[in-house]
Write an enzyme that holds these catalytic residues in place. Structure first.
Site, short mmCIF file in Angstrom:
data_model
loop_
_atom_site.label_atom_id
_atom_site.label_comp_id
_atom_site.label_asym_id
_atom_site.label_seq_id
_atom_site.Cartn_x
_atom_site.Cartn_y
_atom_site.Cartn_z
N PHE A 63 0.81 -1.22 0.00
CA PHE A 63 0.00 0.00 0.00
C PHE A 63 0.84 1.27 0.00
O PHE A 63 0.31 2.37 0.05
CB PHE A 63 -0.98 -0.01 1.18
N ASN A 94 8.23 -3.39 2.51
CA ASN A 94 9.17 -2.61 1.69
C ASN A 94 8.61 -1.23 1.35
O ASN A 94 8.37 -0.88 0.20
CB ASN A 94 9.58 -3.37 0.43
N HIS A 178 9.60 -14.35 -0.69
CA HIS A 178 9.63 -14.05 -2.12
C HIS A 178 10.85 -14.76 -2.67
O HIS A 178 11.98 -14.44 -2.30
CB HIS A 178 9.73 -12.54 -2.34
N ASP A 309 -0.90 -9.68 -4.34
CA ASP A 309 0.36 -8.95 -4.52
C ASP A 309 0.09 -7.59 -5.14
O ASP A 309 0.85 -7.11 -5.99
CB ASP A 309 1.37 -9.75 -5.35
#
Length: 444
Positions: A63, A94, A178, A309
């Site tokens: 977001f 991140n 990931h 995602d």
């Protein structure tokens, strides 16, 4: 907060479909029965035979707040969730600054408490140098620890073997990974640059961020998890070879689980010619054969969870040459409808799809009292109209970036209503901006 009675609904829950009514009182589901009578002061919503399901729990969103609010923020993207039947999200670390310590996590929870329209949780990010922070983490404070075993922003690429081993050994929560192998990707990109410079054709993306890079990194994560007995959840699987590495069966009791995303069920490498960098994402969208294998794996519970995602970027950023065009797609507003296309296609049973969107993430992350239509659980609900198609138009997009990779696509369903903690936050395309989510609780 109003009390509601939802009548005449086709409910889909825990592998069953049944017709009946559902009463909401004080934010929770008080009663589910074949026929309930309205009480004084109770508002009634006639579902008219439409599908009533638990609200989607999206375990993977970006977001962009703090630090990248020109692309998106908690308020704008949670409004898009509300319109799309997503009632809870788990957001990635991140951001700028990255959420790699307790102070940054607390700041995100403060922001969400003020402005999030749906329920929220925030991952702690792993780095090569925050092992002490990971070891002292309260497991009830976050859904999990995010480990980027492929390229990432800032210092969030964990590529030190000793650190990786220690994280997998000592993590007090599920580890979320990931998986892409950075050296392989860098070598592939270097070769592409030699031929095309910065303006690499979009269709080269799945060859640069190759299947070999995904498979190698996923195998490493699985080896580490098995060595240490880690609770591991591997994100956004994109290849047939990867999904074959996971065991089929219900999520409860598994130590190693897997997730894929709605765009891997919908697009293939044939779509790069039409959409270019608009569908550039990491890991990359690959072949139609990969897409079909992922759909089969989701249907047979080899892949446990379906997420988004969601990762918005502005159009002018996406329209840059390959080496500068960022990876990521805005997805939350239309993700549930996109997923339901596989039901209409006859390749995933409706009950199994709902399990992957709601029950499985609730179970996997120990989410307290959400993800199911159960008496006593929070009234997080989505009402789906399976007989009312919707064509995606740019002017309807609520994400701050203002575009969707689905523009022009007609989905065979629409989201008629969304309840969050008993609040009717969305009805027939109208958002109630008084709606507020709450912090997810993790029962550990």
């Amino acid at each position: 907060m109003s009390d509601w009675l939802v009548v005449n609904a086709e409910m889909i829950n825990e592998g069953k479909r049944f017709h009946g009514d559902l009463r909401i009182r004080d934010g929770r589901i008080e009663r589910i029965d074949a026929a309930l009578s309205a009480r004084d002061g109770e508002r009634v919503l006639d579902a008219a035979g439409r599908w009533l399901i638990p609200g989607m729990i999206d375990d993977q969103v970006h977001f962009r707040e703090p630090g990248l609010e020109h692309k998106a923020d908690i308020e704008s993207e949670s409004r898009a969730c509300l319109a799309g039947g997503i009632t809870s999200y788990m957001e990635m670390p991140n951001t700028k600054p990255p959420a790699v310590d307790a102070t940054a996590i607390a700041d995100k929870y403060r922001r969400a408490a003020e402005r999030s329209r749906v329920n929220y949780g925030f991952y702690l990010g792993a780095t090569n140098d925050n092992l002490k922070e990971i070891r002292r983490l309260d497991p009830r404070s976050v859904p999990g620890i995010k480990v980027f075993m492929g390229s990432s922003t800032g210092n969030m690429l964990v590529d030190d073997p000793a650190t990786l081993d220690a994280i997998f050994r000592d993590a007090p929560t599920p580890i979320i990974t990931h998986c892409e192998d950075t050296p392989l990707i860098e070598a592939n990109e270097a070769r592409a640059r030699e031929r095309w410079g910065d303006d690499i054709p979009p269709e080269q993306h799945p060859l640069i961020r190759s299947r070999e890079a995904c498979i190698k990194s996923t195998r490493l994560a699985l080896d580490l998890a098995r060595r240490h007995g880690t609770r591991l959840h591997v994100l956004h699987l994109s290849t047939a070879e990867e999904v074959a590495l996971f065991e089929p069966g219900p999520v409860a009791g598994k130590r190693i689980t897997a997730e894929t995303c709605v765009h891997f069920l919908h697009f293939s490498d044939a779509d790069y010619a039409r959409l270019g960098h608009l569908i550039k994402c990491n890991p990359a969208i690959k072949t139609a054969a990969d897409r079909d294998a992922i759909i089969r794996a989701l249907a047979e519970r080899r892949v446990d969870v379906l997420a988004t995602d969601h990762a918005p970027h502005l159009l002018d950023e996406k329209n840059q040459p390959y080496t500068r065009a960022p990876s990521g797609l805005p997805l939350v507003q239309f993700a549930l409808q996109c997923a339901l296309e596989r039901v209409f296609d006859g390749v995933i049973p409706l009950e199994r799809l709902i399990e992957s969107l709601t029950h499985a993430p609730a179970t996997l992350f120990d989410v307290r009292d959400r993800g199911y239509l159960r008496e006593g659980y929070y009234a997080d609900l989505a009402l789906v109209d399976p007989a009312k198609p919707q064509t995606v138009r740019r002017e309807d997009v609520l994400s701050k970036c203002g575009w969707s990779p689905f523009e022009g696509t007609t989905f065979r369903s629409s989201i008629a209503a969304t309840f969050v903690n008993g609040q009717l936050g969305h009805l027939d395309g109208r958002i109630d901006d008084a709606t507020r989510g709450t912090r997810l609780e993790f029962a550990r």
